[in-house]
Design an enzyme around this catalytic site. Structure first.
Site, short mmCIF file in Angstrom:
data_model
loop_
_atom_site.label_atom_id
_atom_site.label_comp_id
_atom_site.label_asym_id
_atom_site.label_seq_id
_atom_site.Cartn_x
_atom_site.Cartn_y
_atom_site.Cartn_z
N ASP A 14 0.82 -1.21 0.00
CA ASP A 14 0.00 0.00 0.00
C ASP A 14 0.86 1.26 0.00
O ASP A 14 0.53 2.25 -0.65
CB ASP A 14 -0.93 0.00 1.22
CG ASP A 14 -2.14 -0.89 1.04
OD1 ASP A 14 -2.34 -1.42 -0.07
OD2 ASP A 14 -2.91 -1.07 2.01
N ASN B 248 -4.35 9.17 1.78
CA ASN B 248 -4.83 8.54 3.01
C ASN B 248 -5.17 9.54 4.11
O ASN B 248 -6.31 9.65 4.53
CB ASN B 248 -3.78 7.56 3.55
CG ASN B 248 -4.08 6.12 3.21
OD1 ASN B 248 -4.97 5.84 2.42
ND2 ASN B 248 -3.33 5.20 3.79
N ASP B 249 -4.12 10.25 4.57
CA ASP B 249 -4.37 11.10 5.74
C ASP B 249 -3.31 12.18 5.90
O ASP B 249 -2.20 12.10 5.37
CB ASP B 249 -4.44 10.25 7.02
CG ASP B 249 -3.26 9.29 7.19
OD1 ASP B 249 -2.14 9.65 6.81
OD2 ASP B 249 -3.47 8.18 7.70
N ARG C 176 4.55 15.37 24.31
CA ARG C 176 4.24 16.80 24.30
C ARG C 176 2.85 17.00 23.74
O ARG C 176 2.54 16.55 22.64
CB ARG C 176 5.27 17.55 23.46
CG ARG C 176 6.63 17.69 24.10
CD ARG C 176 6.58 18.49 25.40
NE ARG C 176 6.09 19.84 25.20
CZ ARG C 176 6.88 20.86 24.89
NH1 ARG C 176 8.19 20.68 24.74
NH2 ARG C 176 6.37 22.07 24.73
N ASP D 98 -2.60 14.40 21.82
CA ASP D 98 -1.38 13.98 21.14
C ASP D 98 -1.36 14.38 19.67
O ASP D 98 -0.29 14.37 19.04
CB ASP D 98 -1.20 12.47 21.26
CG ASP D 98 -0.74 12.04 22.65
OD1 ASP D 98 -0.57 12.94 23.51
OD2 ASP D 98 -0.58 10.84 22.88
N THR E 115 -9.14 3.18 7.15
CA THR E 115 -8.75 1.88 7.70
C THR E 115 -7.28 1.84 8.10
O THR E 115 -6.75 0.78 8.42
CB THR E 115 -9.02 0.76 6.66
OG1 THR E 115 -8.43 1.13 5.41
CG2 THR E 115 -10.52 0.57 6.46
N TYR F 169 -4.30 4.74 10.00
CA TYR F 169 -4.00 5.33 11.31
C TYR F 169 -5.27 5.77 12.03
O TYR F 169 -5.42 5.61 13.25
CB TYR F 169 -3.04 6.52 11.11
CG TYR F 169 -2.40 7.08 12.36
CD1 TYR F 169 -2.53 6.46 13.60
CD2 TYR F 169 -1.63 8.23 12.28
CE1 TYR F 169 -1.92 6.99 14.74
CE2 TYR F 169 -1.01 8.76 13.40
CZ TYR F 169 -1.17 8.15 14.63
OH TYR F 169 -0.57 8.67 15.74
N SER F 170 -6.21 6.34 11.30
CA SER F 170 -7.46 6.81 11.90
C SER F 170 -8.19 5.69 12.62
O SER F 170 -8.70 5.87 13.74
CB SER F 170 -8.36 7.43 10.82
OG SER F 170 -9.61 7.80 11.35
N LEU F 171 -8.24 4.52 12.00
CA LEU F 171 -8.91 3.37 12.61
C LEU F 171 -8.20 2.96 13.90
O LEU F 171 -8.84 2.67 14.92
CB LEU F 171 -8.95 2.20 11.63
CG LEU F 171 -9.63 0.92 12.12
CD1 LEU F 171 -11.10 1.15 12.42
CD2 LEU F 171 -9.46 -0.20 11.09
#
Length: 301
Positions: free
Chosen positions: A81, A155-156, A166, A185, A196, A198-200
């Site tokens: 991916d 993706n993001d 921090r 964070d 599907t 990092y968000s997931l």
């Protein structure tokens, strides 16, 4: 059909691999040669390919990374991916369809496995293919009303700090109103395709790729009332750091790092002109991929 639809294919390789490609690329180039298809590799991979081939085949040449999207009939991504996302982020208005082959485990957006793609690729060479359009999203860093840097993600886009532990303080708005002030964070702004990833993992929802939306997913928010929010993707998002002393990191698709300085604003919007054409595997559906992927993730008892 008579004349083949595709005459020139650019093959983009996952970085660093040699042994695995030694078993694949000679057969692939011979297969293309029999079908009178010219193969291009990126110039950066020339030294690696000399280790793969005893002699570079006659139907193979090399092309610079900033040119291959405009001088190919098809792009073949061999990796995972991440490799495919890198190809998509470099797309232009004239980019050809992209055929993603996963060289390892099942991917979410790489549609074909290394053991099954030749039959479907033969159909694609004849111009018979299922195409799915995937939207790219634009990020602009704005300083005193002027865009000083811009890029794209598939993706993001992730906001966080350089230092571990921090806390980050962000103000999030759309075109018309304030949405919230966030401390925690970080913040993930994800496309449906990226939902599907990092968000997931951060607690965000799974969104079908055909849904026109973006999801804002806080990373370990200080307030438990800050939950993921799904918004229409025709809405512009403006993010600004409330920290007047330290810059904020903005990472696009885990591949490009931008620095956002105090008093700068980040605008996230759907690109009006940039999208990618992905060759779809007719034997694979979104829900099938979810079931297989999550089953693979289970621990054996």
């Amino acid at each position: 059909m008579g004349d083949r639809f595709i005459k020139k294919v650019t093959v983009v390789l996952k970085p660093h691999l040699i042994a695995e490609f030694s078993a694949v690329l000679p057969n692939l180039c011979t297969w293309f040669s029999r079908r009178k298809v010219h193969v291009q590799f990126l110039t950066r991979d020339e030294a690696r390919l000399k280790l793969v081939f005893k002699q570079i085949p006659k139907n193979v040449s090399f092309v610079d990374e900033d040119k291959y999207h405009n001088f190919s009939d098809l792009i073949l991504s061999l990796g995972g991916d991440g490799t495919l996302i890198g190809v998509c982020r470099q797309s232009t208005k004239h980019s050809p369809p992209i055929f993603g082959v996963n060289m390892g485990r099942l991917g979410f957006i790489t549609e074909f496995s290394k053991s099954e793609f030749f039959d479907e690729l033969d159909e694609v060479l004849k111009g018979r293919m299922n195409i799915v359009k995937a939207q790219l999203y634009k990020v602009e860093i704005i300083d005193q009303g002027k865009t000083v840097e811009s890029s794209f993600f598939l993706n993001d886009a992730v906001f966080n700090k350089n230092h571990i532990s921090r806390m980050i303080y962000l103000t999030v708005e759309n075109d018309n109103e304030h949405i919230y002030d966030l401390s925690g964070d970080g913040l993930i702004i994800s496309s449906p395709i990226g939902s599907t990833a990092y968000s997931l993992a951060a607690g965000g929802p799974i969104i079908h790729p055909q849904v026109g939306s973006l999801v804002m997913t806080p990373i370990c928010p200080h307030s438990l009332t800050h939950r993921p929010i799904v918004i229409p993707d025709n809405m512009n998002i403006f993010v600004k750091s409330q920290d007047k002393d330290e810059p904020v990191n903005l990472t696009l698709d885990g591949q490009q790092l931008l620095t956002v300085h105090p008093y700068q604003t980040v605008k996230v919007s759907k690109s009006k002109a940039r999208f990618v054409q992905l060759v779809h595997n007719p034997e694979r559906s979104f829900f099938h991929t979810l079931k297989v992927k999550f089953t693979h993730g289970r621990r054996e008892i």
